[in-house]
Design a protein around this motif. Sequence first.
Motif, PDB file in Angstrom:
ATOM      1  N   ALA A 198      19.329  -8.238  -8.267  1.00 57.22           N
ATOM      2  CA  ALA A 198      20.371  -7.749  -9.184  1.00 57.22           C
ATOM      3  C   ALA A 198      20.148  -8.261 -10.606  1.00 57.22           C
ATOM      4  CB  ALA A 198      21.748  -8.170  -8.680  1.00 57.22           C
ATOM      5  N   GLU A 199      19.667  -9.496 -10.732  1.00 53.92           N
ATOM      6  CA  GLU A 199      19.439 -10.090 -12.044  1.00 53.92           C
ATOM      7  C   GLU A 199      18.106  -9.677 -12.659  1.00 53.92           C
ATOM      8  OE1 GLU A 199      19.820 -14.255 -11.256  1.00 53.92           O
ATOM      9  OE2 GLU A 199      21.974 -14.111 -10.901  1.00 53.92           O
ATOM     10  N   SER A 200      17.248  -9.064 -11.863  1.00 52.27           N
ATOM     11  CA  SER A 200      15.924  -8.680 -12.329  1.00 52.27           C
ATOM     12  C   SER A 200      16.017  -7.540 -13.331  1.00 52.27           C
ATOM     13  CB  SER A 200      15.070  -8.251 -11.133  1.00 52.27           C
ATOM     14  OG  SER A 200      13.830  -7.791 -11.563  1.00 52.27           O
ATOM     15  N   LYS A 201      15.078  -7.520 -14.248  1.00 52.87           N
ATOM     16  CA  LYS A 201      15.039  -6.482 -15.284  1.00 52.87           C
ATOM     17  C   LYS A 201      14.262  -5.238 -14.813  1.00 52.87           C
ATOM     18  CE  LYS A 201      16.393  -9.166 -18.993  1.00 52.87           C
ATOM     19  NZ  LYS A 201      17.581  -9.738 -18.408  1.00 52.87           N
ATOM     20  N   VAL A 202      13.728  -5.289 -13.589  1.00 57.40           N
ATOM     21  CA  VAL A 202      12.964  -4.158 -13.075  1.00 57.40           C
ATOM     22  C   VAL A 202      13.731  -3.508 -11.932  1.00 57.40           C
ATOM     23  CG1 VAL A 202      10.753  -5.146 -13.741  1.00 57.40           C
ATOM     24  CG2 VAL A 202      11.636  -5.607 -11.464  1.00 57.40           C
ATOM     25  N   ASP A 203      13.350  -2.277 -11.573  1.00 60.01           N
ATOM     26  CA  ASP A 203      14.042  -1.616 -10.473  1.00 60.01           C
ATOM     27  C   ASP A 203      13.573  -2.187  -9.131  1.00 60.01           C
ATOM     28  OD1 ASP A 203      11.602  -0.418  -9.880  1.00 60.01           O
ATOM     29  OD2 ASP A 203      12.263   1.615 -10.293  1.00 60.01           O
ATOM     30  N   LEU A 204      14.255  -1.792  -8.074  1.00 63.89           N
ATOM     31  CA  LEU A 204      14.001  -2.350  -6.746  1.00 63.89           C
ATOM     32  C   LEU A 204      12.556  -2.151  -6.301  1.00 63.89           C
ATOM     33  CD1 LEU A 204      15.104  -3.724  -4.205  1.00 63.89           C
ATOM     34  CD2 LEU A 204      15.872  -1.474  -3.412  1.00 63.89           C
ATOM     35  N   LEU A 205      12.030  -0.974  -6.517  1.00 65.51           N
ATOM     36  CA  LEU A 205      10.653  -0.691  -6.109  1.00 65.51           C
ATOM     37  C   LEU A 205       9.667  -1.619  -6.812  1.00 65.51           C
ATOM     38  CD1 LEU A 205       9.259   1.280  -4.197  1.00 65.51           C
ATOM     39  CD2 LEU A 205       8.933   2.814  -6.116  1.00 65.51           C
ATOM     40  N   GLU A 206       9.857  -1.818  -8.106  1.00 68.02           N
ATOM     41  CA  GLU A 206       8.973  -2.728  -8.846  1.00 68.02           C
ATOM     42  C   GLU A 206       9.139  -4.161  -8.373  1.00 68.02           C
ATOM     43  OE1 GLU A 206       8.367  -2.336 -13.218  1.00 68.02           O
ATOM     44  OE2 GLU A 206       9.866  -0.735 -12.965  1.00 68.02           O
ATOM     45  N   TRP A 207      10.397  -4.587  -8.123  1.00 71.11           N
ATOM     46  CA  TRP A 207      10.646  -5.946  -7.658  1.00 71.11           C
ATOM     47  C   TRP A 207       9.909  -6.190  -6.339  1.00 71.11           C
ATOM     48  CZ3 TRP A 207      12.151  -8.653  -3.481  1.00 71.11           C
ATOM     49  CH2 TRP A 207      12.433 -10.007  -3.679  1.00 71.11           C
ATOM     50  N   GLU A 226       0.834  -1.208   0.000  1.00 75.30           N
ATOM     51  CA  GLU A 226       0.000   0.000   0.000  1.00 75.30           C
ATOM     52  C   GLU A 226       0.864   1.252   0.000  1.00 75.30           C
ATOM     53  OE1 GLU A 226      -3.336   0.386  -0.402  1.00 75.30           O
ATOM     54  OE2 GLU A 226      -3.344  -1.774  -0.781  1.00 75.30           O
ATOM     55  N   TRP A 227       1.932   1.235   0.792  1.00 78.19           N
ATOM     56  CA  TRP A 227       2.837   2.380   0.809  1.00 78.19           C
ATOM     57  C   TRP A 227       3.440   2.594  -0.577  1.00 78.19           C
ATOM     58  CZ3 TRP A 227       6.314   1.852   5.808  1.00 78.19           C
ATOM     59  CH2 TRP A 227       5.526   2.037   6.933  1.00 78.19           C
ATOM     60  N   ILE A 228       3.830   1.508  -1.226  1.00 77.58           N
ATOM     61  CA  ILE A 228       4.437   1.602  -2.551  1.00 77.58           C
ATOM     62  C   ILE A 228       3.441   2.189  -3.551  1.00 77.58           C
ATOM     63  CG2 ILE A 228       5.285   0.213  -4.491  1.00 77.58           C
ATOM     64  CD1 ILE A 228       6.642  -1.583  -2.311  1.00 77.58           C
ATOM     65  N   LYS A 229       2.175   1.776  -3.454  1.00 79.30           N
ATOM     66  CA  LYS A 229       1.139   2.294  -4.362  1.00 79.30           C
ATOM     67  C   LYS A 229       0.992   3.806  -4.270  1.00 79.30           C
ATOM     68  CE  LYS A 229      -1.944  -1.701  -4.498  1.00 79.30           C
ATOM     69  NZ  LYS A 229      -3.246  -2.192  -4.023  1.00 79.30           N
ATOM     70  N   THR A 230       1.248   4.374  -3.096  1.00 78.99           N
ATOM     71  CA  THR A 230       1.087   5.821  -2.935  1.00 78.99           C
ATOM     72  C   THR A 230       2.132   6.598  -3.723  1.00 78.99           C
ATOM     73  OG1 THR A 230       2.553   6.059  -1.014  1.00 78.99           O
ATOM     74  CG2 THR A 230       0.218   5.517  -0.577  1.00 78.99           C
ATOM     75  N   GLY A 231       3.248   5.944  -4.047  1.00 83.20           N
ATOM     76  CA  GLY A 231       4.333   6.629  -4.731  1.00 83.20           C
ATOM     77  C   GLY A 231       5.168   7.490  -3.803  1.00 83.20           C
ATOM     78  N   MET A 232       4.853   7.486  -2.516  1.00 79.83           N
ATOM     79  CA  MET A 232       5.581   8.309  -1.547  1.00 79.83           C
ATOM     80  C   MET A 232       6.624   7.517  -0.762  1.00 79.83           C
ATOM     81  SD  MET A 232       2.332  10.532  -0.158  1.00 79.83           S
ATOM     82  CE  MET A 232       3.189  10.984   1.312  1.00 79.83           C
ATOM     83  N   SER A 233       6.657   6.217  -0.936  1.00 78.00           N
ATOM     84  CA  SER A 233       7.586   5.408  -0.153  1.00 78.00           C
ATOM     85  C   SER A 233       8.916   5.272  -0.873  1.00 78.00           C
ATOM     86  CB  SER A 233       6.990   4.029   0.109  1.00 78.00           C
ATOM     87  OG  SER A 233       6.811   3.343  -1.103  1.00 78.00           O
ATOM     88  N   LYS A 234       9.914   4.886  -0.111  1.00 77.20           N
ATOM     89  CA  LYS A 234      11.235   4.618  -0.657  1.00 77.20           C
ATOM     90  C   LYS A 234      11.633   3.222  -0.220  1.00 77.20           C
ATOM     91  CE  LYS A 234      12.660   9.357  -0.832  1.00 77.20           C
ATOM     92  NZ  LYS A 234      12.652  10.421   0.091  1.00 77.20           N
ATOM     93  N   VAL A 235      12.489   2.586  -1.021  1.00 75.25           N
ATOM     94  CA  VAL A 235      12.946   1.234  -0.719  1.00 75.25           C
ATOM     95  C   VAL A 235      14.466   1.224  -0.737  1.00 75.25           C
ATOM     96  CG1 VAL A 235      12.909  -1.181  -1.447  1.00 75.25           C
ATOM     97  CG2 VAL A 235      10.894   0.241  -1.785  1.00 75.25           C
ATOM     98  N   GLU A 236      15.041   0.572   0.272  1.00 69.73           N
ATOM     99  CA  GLU A 236      16.487   0.386   0.338  1.00 69.73           C
ATOM    100  C   GLU A 236      16.772  -1.091   0.485  1.00 69.73           C
ATOM    101  OE1 GLU A 236      18.055   4.259   2.843  1.00 69.73           O
ATOM    102  OE2 GLU A 236      17.480   2.467   3.952  1.00 69.73           O
ATOM    103  N   LEU A 237      17.862  -1.537  -0.095  1.00 68.49           N
ATOM    104  CA  LEU A 237      18.351  -2.889   0.098  1.00 68.49           C
ATOM    105  C   LEU A 237      19.600  -2.774   0.960  1.00 68.49           C
ATOM    106  CD1 LEU A 237      17.987  -5.884  -0.646  1.00 68.49           C
ATOM    107  CD2 LEU A 237      19.544  -5.468  -2.553  1.00 68.49           C
ATOM    108  N   ILE A 238      19.550  -3.345   2.141  1.00 73.52           N
ATOM    109  CA  ILE A 238      20.662  -3.242   3.081  1.00 73.52           C
ATOM    110  C   ILE A 238      21.345  -4.604   3.139  1.00 73.52           C
ATOM    111  CG2 ILE A 238      21.341  -2.732   5.452  1.00 73.52           C
ATOM    112  CD1 ILE A 238      18.640  -1.122   5.604  1.00 73.52           C
ATOM    113  N   THR A 239      22.606  -4.629   2.749  1.00 74.01           N
ATOM    114  CA  THR A 239      23.368  -5.875   2.749  1.00 74.01           C
ATOM    115  C   THR A 239      24.349  -5.874   3.902  1.00 74.01           C
ATOM    116  OG1 THR A 239      25.108  -4.983   1.353  1.00 74.01           O
ATOM    117  CG2 THR A 239      23.212  -5.974   0.234  1.00 74.01           C
ATOM    118  N   GLU A 240      24.946  -7.025   4.146  1.00 71.23           N
ATOM    119  CA  GLU A 240      25.931  -7.146   5.213  1.00 71.23           C
ATOM    120  C   GLU A 240      27.077  -6.162   5.010  1.00 71.23           C
ATOM    121  OE1 GLU A 240      28.618 -10.760   6.501  1.00 71.23           O
ATOM    122  OE2 GLU A 240      26.494 -11.248   6.678  1.00 71.23           O
TER     123      GLU A 240
END
Length: 176
Positions: free
Chosen positions: A157-166, A96-110
């Motif tokens: 990383a192998e996906s053809k879409v950006d992180l938010l779409e994934w 739902e947050w993603i649908k609003t277009g106001m959210s952000k997504v981060e991928l945090i690795t070790e």
Amino acid sequence: MHQAIVNIMLDRIQEQFVSEKIFCDHFLDITIEEWQDWKKGTTALSSEKMQKLKSLFSDYEWMLIQKIARQTNLFPEKRNYVVAEYKRLKSIIAKEWIKTGMSKVELITEQSFSDSRLNTYPKKHIVTLRIFMSYGEWGYDDILEFCMPGIIQEQIAESKVDLLEWVDENLVETYT
């Protein structure tokens, strides 16, 4: 502590730590016996230790956990699947947050962590997806974090879409 909250905490610990013993020794700094007694409800933890436990969750996640615990009082049958319900609701809220277009997504690795203390004990190979809503006021962001197996980083990383779409397309199936 309400058993529903304890169950959700245990799930988060199992996601992030190799074992409860390592969690007790290196994160909470108590004996495994003290931990077992706390889980059974026979002893209390200090307020400092409880704050450390709560720090496993964002403020928003902690609020959601309280709501779920309250629901198990109203609907006792929900006690049997409280962890699955928590994960399901987190995923729905994130979408739902993603649908609003106001959210952000981060991928945090070790590799994102520079704190050398975090390298003193065995850790699971996980990545954390952080989805957050920012309101422009320091300290008031709403945050949801999803601990996932490290292999997810490769899939993204192998996906053809950006992180938010994934995340929008795969979060529910991957996390719940």
